[in-house]
Enzyme design. Structure first.
Site, PDB file in Angstrom:
ATOM      1  N   GLY A 199     -46.999  15.388  17.079  1.00 57.54           N
ATOM      2  CA  GLY A 199     -46.252  14.536  17.999  1.00 57.54           C
ATOM      3  C   GLY A 199     -45.908  13.199  17.391  1.00 57.54           C
ATOM      4  O   GLY A 199     -45.330  12.347  18.052  1.00 57.54           O
ATOM      5  N   CYS A 200     -46.269  13.008  16.134  1.00 58.70           N
ATOM      6  CA  CYS A 200     -45.955  11.775  15.413  1.00 58.70           C
ATOM      7  C   CYS A 200     -44.824  12.056  14.434  1.00 58.70           C
ATOM      8  O   CYS A 200     -44.797  13.117  13.801  1.00 58.70           O
ATOM      9  CB  CYS A 200     -47.172  11.262  14.646  1.00 58.70           C
ATOM     10  SG  CYS A 200     -48.576  10.854  15.688  1.00 58.70           S
ATOM     11  N   ALA A 201     -43.905  11.122  14.294  1.00 58.36           N
ATOM     12  CA  ALA A 201     -42.811  11.280  13.324  1.00 58.36           C
ATOM     13  C   ALA A 201     -43.358  11.236  11.901  1.00 58.36           C
ATOM     14  O   ALA A 201     -42.835  11.887  11.010  1.00 58.36           O
ATOM     15  CB  ALA A 201     -41.764  10.194  13.529  1.00 58.36           C
ATOM     16  N   SER A 202     -44.410  10.472  11.692  1.00 55.29           N
ATOM     17  CA  SER A 202     -45.050  10.350  10.382  1.00 55.29           C
ATOM     18  C   SER A 202     -46.213  11.331  10.295  1.00 55.29           C
ATOM     19  O   SER A 202     -46.639  11.908  11.287  1.00 55.29           O
ATOM     20  CB  SER A 202     -45.597   8.930  10.198  1.00 55.29           C
ATOM     21  OG  SER A 202     -44.590   7.989  10.389  1.00 55.29           O
TER      22      SER A 202
END
Length: 141
Positions: free
Chosen positions: A49-52
């Site tokens: 759920g994190c872009a990174s």
């Protein structure tokens, strides 16, 4: 409910005049953290759920709801490493029961992050908080 370390972060944010300075401070907080060893950068510690790329490694001392919660973390993005450092300040040293009682949204709102993070970063921050809460709930029993 916030730790003394998180209160220090709030005080620093209040002292800094503009968001450029606050961003720099967040990045410096991330740089000050020890990197997470490669052995812990595995699917089990990865936060989705994190872009990174983000990994959180819980370190729980004791058993049940009174066990003390700490964690280490890392990211491939410097600003996200700083957000991990902020979450460490918010949660580390609390019991699992206390972790579950923290109003993370309310505490983080004191920093004004929602108004200054991209929607992807905000979603990633929420995903990290949810992972922390899930680990605490599972281990609290």
């Amino acid at each position: 409910m916030a730790t003394a370390e998180f209160e220090d972060v709030v005080d620093t944010f209040d002292f800094l005049d503009d968001w450029e300075d606050r961003y720099r401070h967040v990045i410096e907080m991330g740089r000050a953290m020890e990197p997470l060893e490669e052995a812990f950068r595995v699917p089990a510690t990865k936060v989705h759920g994190c872009a990174s790329q983000v990994w959180l490694m819980p370190e729980i001392e004791g058993e049940g709801a009174q066990a003390v919660f700490r964690f280490r973390g890392d990211s491939d993005a410097m600003i996200v490493r700083g957000l991990i450092a902020i979450l460490r300040a918010l949660y580390s040293g609390l019991t699992l029961r206390e972790v579950l009682q923290v109003d993370a949204g309310g505490e983080l709102a004191r920093l004004g992050l929602d108004d200054h993070l991209s929607s992807q970063r905000s979603n990633g921050l929420r995903a990290m908080v949810e992972r922390i809460r899930l680990v605490a709930a599972e281990r609290a029993g």
